[in-house]
Design a protein around this motif. Structure first.
Motif, PDB file in Angstrom:
ATOM      1  N   GLU A   1      -1.912  -2.000 -16.396  1.00 38.21           N
ATOM      2  CA  GLU A   1      -3.063  -2.931 -15.859  1.00 38.21           C
ATOM      3  C   GLU A   1      -2.945  -2.957 -14.015  1.00 38.21           C
ATOM      4  O   GLU A   1      -3.883  -2.963 -13.678  1.00 38.21           O
ATOM      5  CB  GLU A   1      -2.618  -4.256 -16.266  1.00 38.21           C
ATOM      6  N   GLU A   2      -1.861  -3.111 -13.689  1.00 36.56           N
ATOM      7  CA  GLU A   2      -1.813  -2.847 -12.072  1.00 36.56           C
ATOM      8  C   GLU A   2      -2.478  -1.592 -11.452  1.00 36.56           C
ATOM      9  O   GLU A   2      -3.201  -1.845 -10.674  1.00 36.56           O
ATOM     10  CB  GLU A   2      -0.413  -2.916 -11.794  1.00 36.56           C
ATOM     11  N   ILE A   3      -2.082  -0.452 -12.088  1.00 38.50           N
ATOM     12  CA  ILE A   3      -2.890   0.661 -11.834  1.00 38.50           C
ATOM     13  C   ILE A   3      -4.361   0.753 -11.992  1.00 38.50           C
ATOM     14  O   ILE A   3      -5.342   0.790 -10.988  1.00 38.50           O
ATOM     15  CB  ILE A   3      -2.420   1.987 -12.611  1.00 38.50           C
ATOM     16  N   GLN A   4      -4.687   0.085 -13.349  1.00 36.77           N
ATOM     17  CA  GLN A   4      -6.323  -0.039 -13.217  1.00 36.77           C
ATOM     18  C   GLN A   4      -6.901  -1.173 -12.318  1.00 36.77           C
ATOM     19  O   GLN A   4      -8.151  -0.866 -11.842  1.00 36.77           O
ATOM     20  CB  GLN A   4      -6.766  -0.545 -14.747  1.00 36.77           C
ATOM     21  N   TYR A   5      -6.168  -2.197 -12.007  1.00 36.14           N
ATOM     22  CA  TYR A   5      -6.650  -3.096 -11.075  1.00 36.14           C
ATOM     23  C   TYR A   5      -6.931  -2.529  -9.640  1.00 36.14           C
ATOM     24  O   TYR A   5      -7.873  -2.808  -9.010  1.00 36.14           O
ATOM     25  CB  TYR A   5      -5.742  -4.332 -10.889  1.00 36.14           C
ATOM     26  N   ILE A   6      -6.088  -1.738  -9.193  1.00 39.58           N
ATOM     27  CA  ILE A   6      -6.217  -1.089  -8.219  1.00 39.58           C
ATOM     28  C   ILE A   6      -7.363  -0.137  -7.951  1.00 39.58           C
ATOM     29  O   ILE A   6      -8.123  -0.103  -7.080  1.00 39.58           O
ATOM     30  CB  ILE A   6      -4.781  -0.539  -7.419  1.00 39.58           C
ATOM     31  N   LEU A   7      -7.230   0.605  -8.896  1.00 43.03           N
ATOM     32  CA  LEU A   7      -8.471   1.566  -9.054  1.00 43.03           C
ATOM     33  C   LEU A   7      -9.935   0.788  -9.005  1.00 43.03           C
ATOM     34  O   LEU A   7     -10.668   1.308  -8.599  1.00 43.03           O
ATOM     35  CB  LEU A   7      -8.322   2.404 -10.365  1.00 43.03           C
ATOM     36  N   ASN A   8      -9.952  -0.228  -9.555  1.00 46.91           N
ATOM     37  CA  ASN A   8     -11.153  -0.827  -9.965  1.00 46.91           C
ATOM     38  C   ASN A   8     -11.477  -1.934  -8.972  1.00 46.91           C
ATOM     39  O   ASN A   8     -12.739  -2.095  -8.728  1.00 46.91           O
ATOM     40  CB  ASN A   8     -11.250  -1.493 -11.178  1.00 46.91           C
ATOM     41  N   ASN A   9     -10.604  -2.506  -8.191  1.00 47.27           N
ATOM     42  CA  ASN A   9     -10.639  -3.707  -7.242  1.00 47.27           C
ATOM     43  C   ASN A   9     -10.347  -3.394  -5.680  1.00 47.27           C
ATOM     44  O   ASN A   9     -10.590  -4.544  -5.017  1.00 47.27           O
ATOM     45  CB  ASN A   9     -10.060  -5.009  -8.041  1.00 47.27           C
ATOM     46  N   MET A  10      -9.719  -2.397  -5.404  1.00 49.60           N
ATOM     47  CA  MET A  10      -9.099  -2.222  -4.398  1.00 49.60           C
ATOM     48  C   MET A  10      -9.593  -0.889  -3.407  1.00 49.60           C
ATOM     49  O   MET A  10      -9.865   0.038  -4.158  1.00 49.60           O
ATOM     50  CB  MET A  10      -7.446  -2.266  -4.266  1.00 49.60           C
ATOM     51  N   ASN A  11      -9.529  -1.028  -2.314  1.00 53.68           N
ATOM     52  CA  ASN A  11      -9.876   0.252  -1.365  1.00 53.68           C
ATOM     53  C   ASN A  11      -8.536   0.912  -0.822  1.00 53.68           C
ATOM     54  O   ASN A  11      -7.446   0.136  -0.669  1.00 53.68           O
ATOM     55  CB  ASN A  11     -10.916  -0.201  -0.150  1.00 53.68           C
ATOM     56  N   LEU A  12      -8.705   2.074  -0.592  1.00 54.78           N
ATOM     57  CA  LEU A  12      -7.380   2.908  -0.300  1.00 54.78           C
ATOM     58  C   LEU A  12      -7.492   3.357   1.122  1.00 54.78           C
ATOM     59  O   LEU A  12      -8.615   4.150   1.519  1.00 54.78           O
ATOM     60  CB  LEU A  12      -7.055   3.762  -1.120  1.00 54.78           C
ATOM     61  N   GLU A  13      -6.710   2.873   2.071  1.00 56.09           N
ATOM     62  CA  GLU A  13      -6.855   3.348   3.501  1.00 56.09           C
ATOM     63  C   GLU A  13      -5.506   4.469   3.834  1.00 56.09           C
ATOM     64  O   GLU A  13      -4.477   3.854   3.359  1.00 56.09           O
ATOM     65  CB  GLU A  13      -6.727   2.203   4.215  1.00 56.09           C
ATOM     66  N   LEU A  14      -6.200   5.407   4.302  1.00 57.55           N
ATOM     67  CA  LEU A  14      -5.080   6.523   4.724  1.00 57.55           C
ATOM     68  C   LEU A  14      -4.669   6.349   6.183  1.00 57.55           C
ATOM     69  O   LEU A  14      -5.662   6.245   6.978  1.00 57.55           O
ATOM     70  CB  LEU A  14      -5.428   7.986   4.245  1.00 57.55           C
ATOM     71  N   PHE A  15      -3.678   6.419   6.471  1.00 59.29           N
ATOM     72  CA  PHE A  15      -3.051   6.283   7.982  1.00 59.29           C
ATOM     73  C   PHE A  15      -2.413   7.567   8.400  1.00 59.29           C
ATOM     74  O   PHE A  15      -1.642   8.081   7.628  1.00 59.29           O
ATOM     75  CB  PHE A  15      -2.059   5.414   8.143  1.00 59.29           C
TER      76      PHE A  15
END
Length: 364
Positions: A263-277
Motif C-alpha cells: 500500500e505504501e508503494i502504491q501510495y507513492i506511485l499514485n500520489n507523490m512526485n519523485l525528485e532526483l538530486f
C-alpha cells in the motif's frame, strides 16, 4: 510486479538486509567499499580492514527464513515442517489423542514436543534418541520463499534499473524534468528496502507498539527467550520475536500484492512526485546500512531521501499535480550534499559507506 510462487526457495543462508547489488554502486574495486562505523572519528583509509567486501556486510544468517514454531505461518509451511513425519511413517499423539493437523503441531512444537508420543509404522513408541533425531530434523527445515521472492522481484533487476535511470539523467542534465524510466521498480525497491533494514520502519514500529498496548503485554515482551526455544540466534526477547514475525507476514503480503508495504508503494506511485538530486562536481552521496532516510528538515517537514548511487539520490515529494511520467531533476550544491550526507550518517544503524578513500567528497 512478478507473480509470487510459494514454492520458490534458495539455498542461501546469508541474507543481505541491504542488497549486495545495491552496495556495489559504491565499490572502489571489485565488490569492495569503505565501510565506516558511525561512531568512528579517526578513519585510517590505509588500513585494509577499512575496506569491506559487499558480500560480507549488512547481512544476517537466515533473517528471512521461517522455521517450525514461527508465529507467521501457512498450512503449506506447516506441511513442509512436518514432512519428516510422513517420510518416516510416524504418527503423533498429544494427551492421548492422535494429531495430524500440521498447524496444531507447529503451534505446540516449541513448548510441548517433549510431551508428544511418537509412534512408528508398527504402532510402537520410538526411542528417545529417535525422537530427538526427529526434533533436529524438523528444526533444520528452513522455508526461504520470501528471500527468493525478494531476489527475483527486486534485487535481481536493480543493476539495470539504476543504470537506466543514470543514463536518462546523464542525457538530460540541463533540464528540470526527465522521463520517469523504471519508476515503479525504483519505488518498489526503495520502499521494500526501508522495511527490510534496521531499525524497524516507522509504520511497522507504530503498528507494533499499538498492538502490544492493546494486548497489555509490554512487560512480557522484555523477557528473554530460552535458548532451546529460539528460532533465530539474533533474536533474544519475545518482543523482538513478535516484531520479526510481523515483518515476515508483511513481506508475504507484499509479494501477494497487499498489505502495508504494498500500500505504501502504491501510495507513492499514485500520489507523490519523485525528485532526483545530482551532486555538484567534486562531491558525492554516501549510503548506509539503512539507506532510506526519513527526517524532519529545518521547516519541520518530513523528508524522504534514498541514495541511488554516489552521483544520484531520490527524494519523495508532495506535489500538485502528480506527474507520474517524469522525474524532477535538480543539481545540489556541495553544502546541500554535505547536509544530506550528515543526515544519512545520523540515521544509519551501525555504519555508512563511501566509494572513495577520503571524507572530502562527502563531508565538510
Amino acid at each position: 510486479m512478478k507473480e509470487f510462487d510459494p514454492n520458490w526457495t534458495t539455498i542461501s543462508e546469508k541474507h543481505h538486509l541491504v542488497p549486495n547489488t545495491y552496495l556495489k554502486g559504491w565499490q572502489h574495486k571489485d565488490s569492495y567499499v569503505y565501510y565506516i562505523d558511525k561512531n568512528e572519528n579517526n578513519i585510517d583509509f590505509a588500513n585494509p580492514d577499512q575496506s569491506k567486501n559487499t558480500r560480507k556486510i549488512v547481512r544476517t544468517s537466515n533473517f528471512y527464513s521461517r522455521r517450525v514454531g514461527a508465529l507467521f505461518q501457512s498450512k503449506l509451511d506447516c506441511d513442509k515442517y512436518f514432512a519428516p513425519l510422513r517420510l518416516h511413517g510416524y504418527k503423533v499423539k498429544i494427551d492421548g489423542l492422535e494429531v495430524s493437523d500440521s498447524i496444531r503441531l507447529n503451534n505446540s512444537f516449541l513448548d510441548e514436543f517433549d510431551l508428544w508420543s511418537v509412534y512408528d509404522t508398527n504402532d510402537n513408541l520410538i526411542s528417545e534418541d529417535e525422537k530427538q533425531s526427529l526434533k533436529e530434523e524438523i528444526k533444520s527445515i528452513h522455508i526461504r520463499d520470501l528471500e527468493e521472492a525478494w531476489n527475483q522481484i527486486f534485487e535481481n533487476t536493480w543493476f539495470d534499473v539504476r543504470n537506466d535511470i543514470l543514463t536518462e539523467v546523464n542525457k538530460n542534465k540541463k533540464v528540470n524534468k526527465i522521463p520517469a524510466v523504471r519508476r515503479e521498480e525504483l519505488v518498489g525497491f526503495m520502499v521494500s528496502m526501508e522495511w527490510r533494514t534496521e531499525p524497524a520502519q516507522p509504520i511497522l514500529k507504530n503498528m507494533f507498539n499499538e498492538l502490544i498496548r492493546l494486548l497489555g503485554i509490554e512487560e512480557f515482551l522484555n523477557d528473554p527467550i530460552p535458548e532451546e526455544k529460539k528460532m533465530y540466534p539474533f533474536i533474544n526477547t519475545y518482543g523482538e520475536n513478535y516484531l520479526h514475525n510481523i515483518l515476515l507476514s508483511m513481506y508475504h503480503q507484499l509479494f501477494n500484492k497487499k498489505g502495508p508495504i504494498y500500500e505504501e508503494i502504491q501510495y507513492i506511485l499514485n500520489n507523490m512526485n519523485l525528485e532526483l538530486f545530482v551532486p555538484e562536481i567534486g562531491c558525492e552521496f554516501i549510503t548506509t546500512d539503512n539507506p532510506v532516510c526519513r527526517f524532519q528538515n529545518d521547516r519541520d517537514q518530513t523528508e524522504y531521501l534514498f541514495p541511488i548511487s554516489p552521483d544520484l539520490a531520490c527524494a519523495v515529494r508532495k506535489g500538485s499535480p502528480v506527474d507520474k511520467n517524469h522525474y524532477f531533476l535538480n543539481t545540489l550544491s556541495k553544502d546541500e550534499v554535505f547536509a544530506y550526507n550528515e543526515q544519512l550518517k545520523k540515521d544509519c544503524n551501525k555504519g555508512y559507506i563511501l566509494g572513495q578513500p577520503s571524507k572530502k567528497p562527502y563531508f565538510k
